[in-house]
Motif scaffolding. Structure first.
Motif, PDB file in Angstrom:
ATOM      1  N   THR A  24      -2.008   0.709  10.588  1.00 38.83           N
ATOM      2  CA  THR A  24      -0.884   1.502   9.962  1.00 38.83           C
ATOM      3  C   THR A  24      -1.213   2.917   9.529  1.00 38.83           C
ATOM      4  OG1 THR A  24       0.140  -0.284   8.874  1.00 38.83           O
ATOM      5  CG2 THR A  24       0.350   1.645   7.636  1.00 38.83           C
ATOM      6  N   LEU A  25      -2.700   3.230   9.445  1.00 42.19           N
ATOM      7  CA  LEU A  25      -3.129   4.466   9.099  1.00 42.19           C
ATOM      8  C   LEU A  25      -3.333   5.346  10.249  1.00 42.19           C
ATOM      9  CD1 LEU A  25      -6.028   3.519   6.807  1.00 42.19           C
ATOM     10  CD2 LEU A  25      -4.302   5.255   6.039  1.00 42.19           C
ATOM     11  N   PHE A  45       0.765  -1.230   0.034  1.00 43.89           N
ATOM     12  CA  PHE A  45       0.071  -0.162   0.119  1.00 43.89           C
ATOM     13  C   PHE A  45       0.773   1.305  -0.050  1.00 43.89           C
ATOM     14  CE2 PHE A  45      -2.650  -3.295   2.351  1.00 43.89           C
ATOM     15  CZ  PHE A  45      -3.382  -3.456   1.322  1.00 43.89           C
ATOM     16  N   ASN A  46       0.588   2.226  -0.687  1.00 45.72           N
ATOM     17  CA  ASN A  46       0.759   3.622  -0.500  1.00 45.72           C
ATOM     18  C   ASN A  46      -0.011   4.520   0.384  1.00 45.72           C
ATOM     19  OD1 ASN A  46       2.129   6.117  -1.035  1.00 45.72           O
ATOM     20  ND2 ASN A  46       0.687   6.386  -3.007  1.00 45.72           N
ATOM     21  N   VAL A  47       0.836   4.733   1.495  1.00 41.43           N
ATOM     22  CA  VAL A  47       0.244   5.426   2.755  1.00 41.43           C
ATOM     23  C   VAL A  47       0.569   6.912   2.615  1.00 41.43           C
ATOM     24  CG1 VAL A  47      -0.404   5.426   5.187  1.00 41.43           C
ATOM     25  CG2 VAL A  47      -0.217   3.374   4.060  1.00 41.43           C
ATOM     26  N   HIS A  48      -0.501   7.800   2.372  1.00 40.66           N
ATOM     27  CA  HIS A  48      -0.006   9.234   2.403  1.00 40.66           C
ATOM     28  C   HIS A  48      -0.937  10.152   3.137  1.00 40.66           C
ATOM     29  CE1 HIS A  48      -1.959   8.930  -1.768  1.00 40.66           C
ATOM     30  NE2 HIS A  48      -2.297  10.149  -1.027  1.00 40.66           N
ATOM     31  N   LEU A  49      -0.743  11.377   3.218  1.00 43.76           N
ATOM     32  CA  LEU A  49      -1.398  12.633   3.836  1.00 43.76           C
ATOM     33  C   LEU A  49      -2.476  12.869   2.766  1.00 43.76           C
ATOM     34  CD1 LEU A  49      -1.425  14.098   6.536  1.00 43.76           C
ATOM     35  CD2 LEU A  49      -0.071  16.058   4.967  1.00 43.76           C
ATOM     36  N   MET A  50      -3.691  12.623   3.494  1.00 38.06           N
ATOM     37  CA  MET A  50      -4.833  12.963   2.538  1.00 38.06           C
ATOM     38  C   MET A  50      -4.760  14.520   1.743  1.00 38.06           C
ATOM     39  SD  MET A  50      -8.840  12.487   3.038  1.00 38.06           S
ATOM     40  CE  MET A  50      -9.368  13.881   3.868  1.00 38.06           C
ATOM     41  N   CYS A  51      -5.055  14.469   0.421  1.00 42.96           N
ATOM     42  CA  CYS A  51      -4.966  15.775  -0.259  1.00 42.96           C
ATOM     43  C   CYS A  51      -6.386  15.910  -0.856  1.00 42.96           C
ATOM     44  CB  CYS A  51      -3.873  15.920  -1.156  1.00 42.96           C
ATOM     45  SG  CYS A  51      -3.742  14.617  -2.364  1.00 42.96           S
ATOM     46  N   GLU A  52      -6.523  16.862  -1.660  1.00 44.81           N
ATOM     47  CA  GLU A  52      -7.619  17.201  -2.609  1.00 44.81           C
ATOM     48  C   GLU A  52      -8.002  16.233  -3.393  1.00 44.81           C
ATOM     49  OE1 GLU A  52     -11.254  18.931  -3.616  1.00 44.81           O
ATOM     50  OE2 GLU A  52      -9.850  19.603  -1.690  1.00 44.81           O
ATOM     51  N   GLU A  53      -7.086  15.769  -4.020  1.00 41.96           N
ATOM     52  CA  GLU A  53      -7.292  14.504  -5.148  1.00 41.96           C
ATOM     53  C   GLU A  53      -7.894  13.392  -4.571  1.00 41.96           C
ATOM     54  OE1 GLU A  53      -4.505  16.206  -4.858  1.00 41.96           O
ATOM     55  OE2 GLU A  53      -4.693  17.427  -6.691  1.00 41.96           O
ATOM     56  N   ASP A  54      -7.886  13.149  -2.901  1.00 41.18           N
ATOM     57  CA  ASP A  54      -8.591  12.180  -2.516  1.00 41.18           C
ATOM     58  C   ASP A  54      -9.842  12.251  -1.939  1.00 41.18           C
ATOM     59  OD1 ASP A  54      -6.030  10.734  -2.487  1.00 41.18           O
ATOM     60  OD2 ASP A  54      -5.491  11.981  -0.989  1.00 41.18           O
ATOM     61  N   LEU A  60      -8.328   2.810  -3.761  1.00 40.83           N
ATOM     62  CA  LEU A  60      -8.293   3.469  -2.280  1.00 40.83           C
ATOM     63  C   LEU A  60      -8.793   2.115  -1.443  1.00 40.83           C
ATOM     64  CD1 LEU A  60      -7.950   5.877  -0.197  1.00 40.83           C
ATOM     65  CD2 LEU A  60     -10.631   6.191  -0.379  1.00 40.83           C
ATOM     66  N   ALA A  61      -7.756   1.842  -0.562  1.00 39.68           N
ATOM     67  CA  ALA A  61      -8.083   0.965   0.361  1.00 39.68           C
ATOM     68  C   ALA A  61      -8.343   1.059   1.669  1.00 39.68           C
ATOM     69  CB  ALA A  61      -6.594  -0.260   0.455  1.00 39.68           C
ATOM     70  N   GLY A  62      -8.031   2.352   2.215  1.00 36.42           N
ATOM     71  CA  GLY A  62      -8.609   2.612   3.558  1.00 36.42           C
ATOM     72  C   GLY A  62      -8.226   4.249   3.877  1.00 36.42           C
ATOM     73  N   VAL A  63      -9.000   4.694   4.843  1.00 33.40           N
ATOM     74  CA  VAL A  63      -8.942   5.964   5.228  1.00 33.40           C
ATOM     75  C   VAL A  63      -8.894   6.251   6.720  1.00 33.40           C
ATOM     76  CG1 VAL A  63     -11.281   6.531   4.829  1.00 33.40           C
ATOM     77  CG2 VAL A  63      -9.538   8.343   4.901  1.00 33.40           C
ATOM     78  N   CYS A  64      -8.179   7.370   7.130  1.00 33.05           N
ATOM     79  CA  CYS A  64      -8.287   7.383   8.544  1.00 33.05           C
ATOM     80  C   CYS A  64      -8.366   9.115   8.675  1.00 33.05           C
ATOM     81  CB  CYS A  64      -6.836   7.201   9.324  1.00 33.05           C
ATOM     82  SG  CYS A  64      -7.082   7.493  11.184  1.00 33.05           S
ATOM     83  N   LEU A  65     -10.098   9.463   9.042  1.00 32.92           N
ATOM     84  CA  LEU A  65     -10.285  10.699   8.900  1.00 32.92           C
ATOM     85  C   LEU A  65     -10.082  11.418  10.323  1.00 32.92           C
ATOM     86  CD1 LEU A  65     -13.504  10.710   6.620  1.00 32.92           C
ATOM     87  CD2 LEU A  65     -11.114  11.669   6.022  1.00 32.92           C
ATOM     88  N   ASN A  66      -9.190  12.499  10.345  1.00 31.97           N
ATOM     89  CA  ASN A  66      -8.937  13.199  11.528  1.00 31.97           C
ATOM     90  C   ASN A  66      -9.364  14.603  11.708  1.00 31.97           C
ATOM     91  OD1 ASN A  66      -7.691  10.564  12.211  1.00 31.97           O
ATOM     92  ND2 ASN A  66      -6.071  11.137  11.068  1.00 31.97           N
ATOM     93  N   GLU A  67      -9.508  15.173  12.926  1.00 30.39           N
ATOM     94  CA  GLU A  67      -9.324  16.420  13.283  1.00 30.39           C
ATOM     95  C   GLU A  67      -8.915  16.895  14.289  1.00 30.39           C
ATOM     96  OE1 GLU A  67     -13.612  17.488  13.783  1.00 30.39           O
ATOM     97  OE2 GLU A  67     -13.894  15.734  15.351  1.00 30.39           O
ATOM     98  N   VAL A  68      -8.422  18.059  14.397  1.00 36.93           N
ATOM     99  CA  VAL A  68      -7.549  18.654  15.563  1.00 36.93           C
ATOM    100  C   VAL A  68      -8.392  19.444  16.246  1.00 36.93           C
ATOM    101  CG1 VAL A  68      -5.506  20.287  16.329  1.00 36.93           C
ATOM    102  CG2 VAL A  68      -5.418  19.099  14.049  1.00 36.93           C
ATOM    103  N   LYS A  69      -8.750  18.886  17.578  1.00 38.10           N
ATOM    104  CA  LYS A  69      -9.585  19.723  18.542  1.00 38.10           C
ATOM    105  C   LYS A  69      -8.714  20.421  19.556  1.00 38.10           C
ATOM    106  CE  LYS A  69     -13.415  18.712  18.449  1.00 38.10           C
ATOM    107  NZ  LYS A  69     -14.446  19.383  17.782  1.00 38.10           N
ATOM    108  N   TYR A  70      -9.369  21.636  19.699  1.00 39.18           N
ATOM    109  CA  TYR A  70      -8.907  22.414  20.708  1.00 39.18           C
ATOM    110  C   TYR A  70      -9.406  22.647  22.133  1.00 39.18           C
ATOM    111  CZ  TYR A  70      -5.717  23.505  16.827  1.00 39.18           C
ATOM    112  OH  TYR A  70      -5.046  23.636  15.781  1.00 39.18           O
ATOM    113  N   VAL A 117      -4.471   8.448   3.938  1.00 38.18           N
ATOM    114  CA  VAL A 117      -5.330   7.519   2.929  1.00 38.18           C
ATOM    115  C   VAL A 117      -4.232   6.309   2.758  1.00 38.18           C
ATOM    116  CG1 VAL A 117      -6.971   8.953   2.112  1.00 38.18           C
ATOM    117  CG2 VAL A 117      -4.574   8.864   0.959  1.00 38.18           C
ATOM    118  N   ALA A 118      -4.784   5.133   2.043  1.00 38.98           N
ATOM    119  CA  ALA A 118      -3.795   4.074   1.721  1.00 38.98           C
ATOM    120  C   ALA A 118      -4.442   3.537   0.348  1.00 38.98           C
ATOM    121  CB  ALA A 118      -3.894   2.962   2.731  1.00 38.98           C
TER     122      ALA A 118
END
Length: 209
Positions: free
Chosen positions: A140-141, A7-16, A71-81, A62-63
């Motif tokens: 991994t994600l 798998f190619n695991v990388h930071l999610m971007c607009e193309e994803d 697309l095999a998988g995704v980890c959707l995250n947000e920064v909370k303050y 994403v992976a």
């Protein structure tokens, strides 16, 4: 085969954006225990908003299958303050019910105070396509997400694990349980039949970074 070699695991971007939306529609909302049990359907506006927030915070991963570029998988995250307001603005009644349950998981603990930090990574959605489960891709994600957050000086990470499989993925990389809730105890009428031992509870898990 190890995840890193397939798998190619990388930071999610607009193309994803579109592949992630498709994965959520075809996999996450159909398989996630609460969404499936409550027959949530496909809340497209909500999914699009989650993706928008994830892209804005630049902490999601994403992976892709290297051979097929699927697309095999995704980890959707947000920064909370620490000073964020936690109001639930959702008109979809079933979705509001789920979000309120997740919010309820935090009623007895303030993770910001526990980890002595002003910022936390919220791992909101972790989803692996059914064709790619069993490779350790979820862990991994999650690991990629926490390592990236650490570089941004985010003090900790947390998630609401809604089934035993996601819980095991978090436990494998050092997350600890801070609160556990059996669904039937939360709503003895609406969730009365959600009793399968693999899907019968939610656990608030977290770790320091």
């Amino acid at each position: 085969m190890l995840p890193s070699s397939r798998f190619n695991v990388h930071l999610m971007c607009e193309e994803d954006r579109i592949p992630v939306l498709t994965l959520l529609t075809n996999s996450f909302f159909r398989d996630e225990p609460l969404a499936k049990y409550l027959q949530l359907g496909e809340p497209m506006d909500f999914a699009k908003n989650v993706i928008n927030d994830a892209l804005k915070d630049k902490c999601s991963f994403v992976a892709y299958d290297i051979k097929t570029n699927q697309l095999a998988g995704v980890c959707l995250n947000e920064v909370k303050y620490k000073n964020d307001t936690n109001t639930i603005n959702e008109s979809n009644e079933k979705l509001h019910f789920i979000l309120h349950l997740l919010h309820h998981m935090h009623k007895n603990i303030n993770l910001f105070d526990h980890f002595l930090t002003d910022s936390l990574l919220h791992i909101f959605i972790i989803n692996v396509d059914s064709n790619y489960r069993g490779y350790g891709l979820a862990s991994t994600l999650i690991s990629a997400s926490t390592e990236h957050a650490k570089k941004l000086n985010i003090g900790g990470a947390y998630a609401e694990a809604t089934n035993i499989y996601s819980l095991n993925s978090f436990k494998q990389i050092g997350f600890q349980t801070y609160h556990q809730l059996n669904y039937v105890e939360y709503d003895q009428v609406r969730l009365a039949n959600l009793t399968d031992k693999n899907y019968d509870q939610c656990q608030l898990v977290a770790r320091t970074l």
